[in-house]
Scaffold this motif. Structure first.
Motif: not given
Length: 95
Positions: A17-18, A32, A30, A56, A28, A62-65
């Motif tokens: 995560i980042s 992978s 990111t 996501n 949110s 990708g970008r999780w929110t």
């Protein structure tokens, strides 16, 4: 007597995560990795006693929110777990 058991022939890396972000009502980060699990891609606010699932489309990298109903004080801890129970590092967003 002979016992047979399987040993994986490849290494499945932990999710990564980042860039976690708390922006008002939106959480949110990111994510992978492979076999990501939408039930365990989380943001946790220990002070409020709240855990929120981030999502996501298709559980894809990708970008999780997530959107929360109200802003909460306190730090947020972000993490992701894949379907093989591999766990990312924990990242804290201090508030």
């Amino acid at each position: 007597e002979e016992i047979e058991f399987g040993i994986p022939d490849r290494v499945v890396p932990n999710p990564v995560i980042s860039a976690p972000r708390v922006d008002g009502h939106t959480l949110s980060m990111t994510v992978s990795g492979t076999n990501l699990d939408g039930n365990y891609t989380l943001a946790v606010n220990p002070d409020a006693g709240v855990t929120v699932e981030l999502h996501n489309d298709g559980n894809a990298p990708g970008r999780w929110t997530a959107v929360i109903p109200e802003e909460l004080p306190g730090d947020w801890v972000f993490l992701a777990v894949d379907k093989q129970c591999n766990v990312s590092d924990f990242i804290t967003v201090e508030r």
